[in-house]
Design a protein around this motif. Sequence first.
Motif, PDB file in Angstrom:
ATOM      1  N   LEU A  92       0.825  -1.216   0.000  1.00  0.00           N
ATOM      2  CA  LEU A  92       0.000   0.000   0.000  1.00  0.00           C
ATOM      3  C   LEU A  92       0.854   1.258   0.000  1.00  0.00           C
ATOM      4  O   LEU A  92       1.839   1.335   0.741  1.00  0.00           O
ATOM      5  CB  LEU A  92      -0.856   0.022   1.258  1.00  0.00           C
ATOM      6  CG  LEU A  92      -2.284  -0.489   1.148  1.00  0.00           C
ATOM      7  CD1 LEU A  92      -2.970  -0.355   2.494  1.00  0.00           C
ATOM      8  CD2 LEU A  92      -3.063   0.286   0.093  1.00  0.00           C
ATOM      9  N   LEU A  93       0.467   2.238  -0.793  1.00  0.00           N
ATOM     10  CA  LEU A  93       1.228   3.488  -0.851  1.00  0.00           C
ATOM     11  C   LEU A  93       0.305   4.662  -0.592  1.00  0.00           C
ATOM     12  O   LEU A  93      -0.781   4.757  -1.192  1.00  0.00           O
ATOM     13  CB  LEU A  93       1.872   3.631  -2.228  1.00  0.00           C
ATOM     14  CG  LEU A  93       2.870   2.525  -2.568  1.00  0.00           C
ATOM     15  CD1 LEU A  93       3.135   2.455  -4.049  1.00  0.00           C
ATOM     16  CD2 LEU A  93       4.159   2.754  -1.794  1.00  0.00           C
ATOM     17  N   ASN A  94       0.757   5.540   0.297  1.00  0.00           N
ATOM     18  CA  ASN A  94      -0.027   6.727   0.612  1.00  0.00           C
ATOM     19  C   ASN A  94       0.389   7.853  -0.352  1.00  0.00           C
ATOM     20  O   ASN A  94       1.060   8.805   0.012  1.00  0.00           O
ATOM     21  CB  ASN A  94       0.230   7.120   2.080  1.00  0.00           C
ATOM     22  CG  ASN A  94      -0.546   8.343   2.510  1.00  0.00           C
ATOM     23  OD1 ASN A  94      -0.154   9.072   3.404  1.00  0.00           O
ATOM     24  ND2 ASN A  94      -1.687   8.595   1.890  1.00  0.00           N
ATOM     25  N   GLN A  95       0.003   7.680  -1.603  1.00  0.00           N
ATOM     26  CA  GLN A  95       0.420   8.637  -2.638  1.00  0.00           C
ATOM     27  C   GLN A  95      -0.742   8.922  -3.577  1.00  0.00           C
ATOM     28  O   GLN A  95      -1.684   8.140  -3.673  1.00  0.00           O
ATOM     29  CB  GLN A  95       1.555   8.033  -3.481  1.00  0.00           C
ATOM     30  CG  GLN A  95       2.835   7.844  -2.719  1.00  0.00           C
ATOM     31  CD  GLN A  95       3.876   7.099  -3.549  1.00  0.00           C
ATOM     32  OE1 GLN A  95       3.627   6.695  -4.683  1.00  0.00           O
ATOM     33  NE2 GLN A  95       5.043   6.892  -2.978  1.00  0.00           N
ATOM     34  N   ASP A  96      -0.610  10.015  -4.293  1.00  0.00           N
ATOM     35  CA  ASP A  96      -1.596  10.371  -5.314  1.00  0.00           C
ATOM     36  C   ASP A  96      -1.333   9.497  -6.549  1.00  0.00           C
ATOM     37  O   ASP A  96      -0.252   9.569  -7.148  1.00  0.00           O
ATOM     38  CB  ASP A  96      -1.414  11.860  -5.644  1.00  0.00           C
ATOM     39  CG  ASP A  96      -2.463  12.357  -6.623  1.00  0.00           C
ATOM     40  OD1 ASP A  96      -2.923  11.560  -7.470  1.00  0.00           O
ATOM     41  OD2 ASP A  96      -2.812  13.554  -6.541  1.00  0.00           O
ATOM     42  N   TYR A  97      -2.293   8.690  -6.916  1.00  0.00           N
ATOM     43  CA  TYR A  97      -2.096   7.761  -8.042  1.00  0.00           C
ATOM     44  C   TYR A  97      -1.744   8.502  -9.334  1.00  0.00           C
ATOM     45  O   TYR A  97      -0.915   8.043 -10.132  1.00  0.00           O
ATOM     46  CB  TYR A  97      -3.379   6.935  -8.246  1.00  0.00           C
ATOM     47  CG  TYR A  97      -3.385   6.115  -9.519  1.00  0.00           C
ATOM     48  CD1 TYR A  97      -2.442   5.112  -9.737  1.00  0.00           C
ATOM     49  CD2 TYR A  97      -4.347   6.341 -10.511  1.00  0.00           C
ATOM     50  CE1 TYR A  97      -2.450   4.358 -10.906  1.00  0.00           C
ATOM     51  CE2 TYR A  97      -4.357   5.589 -11.682  1.00  0.00           C
ATOM     52  CZ  TYR A  97      -3.403   4.605 -11.877  1.00  0.00           C
ATOM     53  OH  TYR A  97      -3.406   3.870 -13.038  1.00  0.00           O
ATOM     54  N   MET A  98      -2.347   9.664  -9.515  1.00  0.00           N
ATOM     55  CA  MET A  98      -2.173  10.332 -10.805  1.00  0.00           C
ATOM     56  C   MET A  98      -0.737  10.815 -11.028  1.00  0.00           C
ATOM     57  O   MET A  98      -0.324  11.016 -12.153  1.00  0.00           O
ATOM     58  CB  MET A  98      -3.130  11.529 -10.935  1.00  0.00           C
ATOM     59  CG  MET A  98      -4.592  11.152 -11.020  1.00  0.00           C
ATOM     60  SD  MET A  98      -4.926   9.828 -12.197  1.00  0.00           S
ATOM     61  CE  MET A  98      -4.485  10.555 -13.743  1.00  0.00           C
ATOM     62  N   HIS A  99      -0.011  11.021  -9.949  1.00  0.00           N
ATOM     63  CA  HIS A  99       1.341  11.560 -10.115  1.00  0.00           C
ATOM     64  C   HIS A  99       2.431  10.527  -9.871  1.00  0.00           C
ATOM     65  O   HIS A  99       3.594  10.865  -9.748  1.00  0.00           O
ATOM     66  CB  HIS A  99       1.548  12.759  -9.182  1.00  0.00           C
ATOM     67  CG  HIS A  99       0.720  13.937  -9.596  1.00  0.00           C
ATOM     68  ND1 HIS A  99       1.007  14.700 -10.698  1.00  0.00           N
ATOM     69  CD2 HIS A  99      -0.418  14.447  -9.082  1.00  0.00           C
ATOM     70  CE1 HIS A  99       0.103  15.639 -10.832  1.00  0.00           C
ATOM     71  NE2 HIS A  99      -0.778  15.514  -9.864  1.00  0.00           N
ATOM     72  N   ASN A 100       2.062   9.259  -9.745  1.00  0.00           N
ATOM     73  CA  ASN A 100       3.052   8.231  -9.416  1.00  0.00           C
ATOM     74  C   ASN A 100       2.860   6.975 -10.257  1.00  0.00           C
ATOM     75  O   ASN A 100       1.820   6.778 -10.867  1.00  0.00           O
ATOM     76  CB  ASN A 100       2.920   7.866  -7.927  1.00  0.00           C
ATOM     77  CG  ASN A 100       3.384   9.020  -7.050  1.00  0.00           C
ATOM     78  OD1 ASN A 100       4.581   9.266  -6.921  1.00  0.00           O
ATOM     79  ND2 ASN A 100       2.425   9.749  -6.495  1.00  0.00           N
ATOM     80  N   ASP A 101       3.882   6.145 -10.233  1.00  0.00           N
ATOM     81  CA  ASP A 101       3.757   4.777 -10.744  1.00  0.00           C
ATOM     82  C   ASP A 101       3.579   4.694 -12.258  1.00  0.00           C
ATOM     83  O   ASP A 101       3.104   3.694 -12.782  1.00  0.00           O
ATOM     84  CB  ASP A 101       2.533   4.116 -10.060  1.00  0.00           C
ATOM     85  CG  ASP A 101       2.659   2.601 -10.015  1.00  0.00           C
ATOM     86  OD1 ASP A 101       3.759   2.121  -9.697  1.00  0.00           O
ATOM     87  OD2 ASP A 101       1.684   1.903 -10.312  1.00  0.00           O
ATOM     88  N   TRP A 102       3.960   5.733 -12.978  1.00  0.00           N
ATOM     89  CA  TRP A 102       3.709   5.746 -14.417  1.00  0.00           C
ATOM     90  C   TRP A 102       4.403   4.602 -15.160  1.00  0.00           C
ATOM     91  O   TRP A 102       3.911   4.138 -16.179  1.00  0.00           O
ATOM     92  CB  TRP A 102       4.159   7.088 -15.020  1.00  0.00           C
ATOM     93  CG  TRP A 102       3.078   8.116 -14.939  1.00  0.00           C
ATOM     94  CD1 TRP A 102       2.956   9.091 -13.998  1.00  0.00           C
ATOM     95  CD2 TRP A 102       1.970   8.264 -15.827  1.00  0.00           C
ATOM     96  NE1 TRP A 102       1.829   9.840 -14.237  1.00  0.00           N
ATOM     97  CE2 TRP A 102       1.212   9.355 -15.360  1.00  0.00           C
ATOM     98  CE3 TRP A 102       1.531   7.583 -16.970  1.00  0.00           C
ATOM     99  CZ2 TRP A 102       0.056   9.788 -15.993  1.00  0.00           C
ATOM    100  CZ3 TRP A 102       0.378   8.008 -17.601  1.00  0.00           C
ATOM    101  CH2 TRP A 102      -0.346   9.092 -17.107  1.00  0.00           C
ATOM    102  N   ASN A 103       5.543   4.137 -14.638  1.00  0.00           N
ATOM    103  CA  ASN A 103       6.312   3.182 -15.432  1.00  0.00           C
ATOM    104  C   ASN A 103       6.014   1.718 -15.136  1.00  0.00           C
ATOM    105  O   ASN A 103       6.609   0.837 -15.735  1.00  0.00           O
ATOM    106  CB  ASN A 103       7.811   3.448 -15.259  1.00  0.00           C
ATOM    107  CG  ASN A 103       8.138   4.823 -15.818  1.00  0.00           C
ATOM    108  OD1 ASN A 103       7.529   5.239 -16.810  1.00  0.00           O
ATOM    109  ND2 ASN A 103       9.031   5.546 -15.154  1.00  0.00           N
ATOM    110  N   ASN A 104       5.108   1.466 -14.201  1.00  0.00           N
ATOM    111  CA  ASN A 104       4.800   0.064 -13.881  1.00  0.00           C
ATOM    112  C   ASN A 104       3.595  -0.427 -14.660  1.00  0.00           C
ATOM    113  O   ASN A 104       2.687   0.339 -14.977  1.00  0.00           O
ATOM    114  CB  ASN A 104       4.554  -0.086 -12.386  1.00  0.00           C
ATOM    115  CG  ASN A 104       5.847   0.117 -11.620  1.00  0.00           C
ATOM    116  OD1 ASN A 104       6.898  -0.371 -12.043  1.00  0.00           O
ATOM    117  ND2 ASN A 104       5.784   0.881 -10.541  1.00  0.00           N
TER     118      ASN A 104
END
Length: 516
Positions: A92-104
Amino acid sequence: MGSIESDYVLRTPIEHRKHYAQFFTPVSLADVMTDWLVKKGDIVSVLEPAFGLGVFTRCLLEKKDNLDIKGFDVDEKIFNESRRIYGSQVNLLNQDYMHNDWNNKYDAIICNPPYFKFHNYDNKKIIDEIEARLSCKLNGFTNLYTLFLLKSIHQLNPGGRCAYIVPSEFLNSDYGRLVKRHLLKTRSLRHIIVFSFEDNLFEDALTTSCLVLCENSEDCETVRFTSLPTLNGTGLIKKCLDNDFPDNVFSREYAFSDLDPDVKWKNYYQECNVSKYGNLVPFSVYAKVMRGIATGANDFFIFNKSKAEEQHVGEEFLRPCVCRCADVKGSVFTEEDYQKLKEADKNVYLLDAVGVEDENVKRYLKSGIADGVDKKYLTSSRNPWYALENRLPSPIWVTVFNRKGLRFVRNQAGVSNLTTFHCVYPQRSLYNDVSDDLLFAYLQTDIAKEIFADNCREYGNGLQKFEPNDLNKGMMMDIALLPDHEKKKIEAMVRDCPESLPVKEIEIILLKYFQN
Ligand SMILES: C[S@@+](CC[C@H](N)C(=O)[O-])C[C@H]1O[C@@H](n2cnc3c(N)ncnc32)[C@H](O)[C@@H]1O
């Protein structure tokens, strides 16, 4: 809702939930959505971009072992609760989905994304990022929930599947066109199922829901559209996912090449009324629809008789106006009706103070400045800040929100209206020179409403909304083509008794000339 979610709802202030758009997916719906992913068989990596309390994860873990699940939630409170519940089972990540994880990339993505009616999220920055990463163009009004969807489709492994539950708004709205274009361009769209629950799923959003099912593969030529009657359970959705379509369900497959992103997609999942009638023209040929007056600060600009007396503001500085839909009962609003509202001390005036030298009006304006009215969103962009929109009273009004179809009102009192009604201004040319009476009579018929309904935005709970342009672009019978004696007959009916027209009789005349 699962018990974990209902417990959270009981403990959490509604303001907090609204701030993060925390409306939870019923377990039965999460169950059918996860079925779509699991049917694919070989899934391992799973993403939940708007995790909440993880209803999808719970369903998935019941159906499959050895899943590698990642979840995002921007709210620290709900993130901490979920971390306690799921421990090491979920990354679990406490982050904004829209600004993270683009490369996975993932085998399966499942989501009930945040839906904000108003744009209280910084859409601009994220729209720029999506446009750059996906090489597509988007409208600045694109709602966040569709941006979640586009990003997720981008993050699917080859053969990967995603299931989204979203409001159906984007299928039929202007900003949705570019989103639909992308769904077609990537060829990822497989099935759209539109439905409304008896208990509205998106409590506050008042909108019909839609399940969007996608797959990242190019070997499919078709998209299926299914529209379900109001549901009190998810049994029917389950059947449709098993390709079993009962009689009360509309379902049709279309080739990708037959789908047009620029039309309202309800054309693909609803029988159309327009096709029943011939000789239709856009409503804009006969009338122009504009929204009513927006003051930007109703409390300040609206007056009733006693407020006018209290503030010593004379009637000459007040513009007669209808402020609430409920103040207008029938289909005709007369001068007498207006006087009655005035005597009943209803709000019936707008302050019209431009160029006024009267001391009392000036004092009232000063009190507005003291209260910051001049700094509000609309007032601060006007010059002077208290200028009213320059909109003449229109001879016909139409209601914005409707449960029983559109309501057109003849404004015989000649007063202005706020945004509770749209203004309808008849347009005349050599070819459509029909009287206001004839146009008004046509608009009272159920046929007119039925044809307009093809163009409305649908909301849950039977609510229809029409923006001015939905009406301008809607169709109507080309009533100038009626023979003169029929026109005269209908006009005489309006003159005799405008408030209770023999609508059925008028419809019989119209059907003689316009039925296919
Ligand atoms: C509509 S709820 C859905 C929750 C859960 N998945 C369900 O279906 O019951 C959306 C969730 O997304 C979270 N959220 C809102 N904006 C987000 C963002 N930009 N990135 C990640 N999570 C977000 C909210 O805190 C909320 O928990």
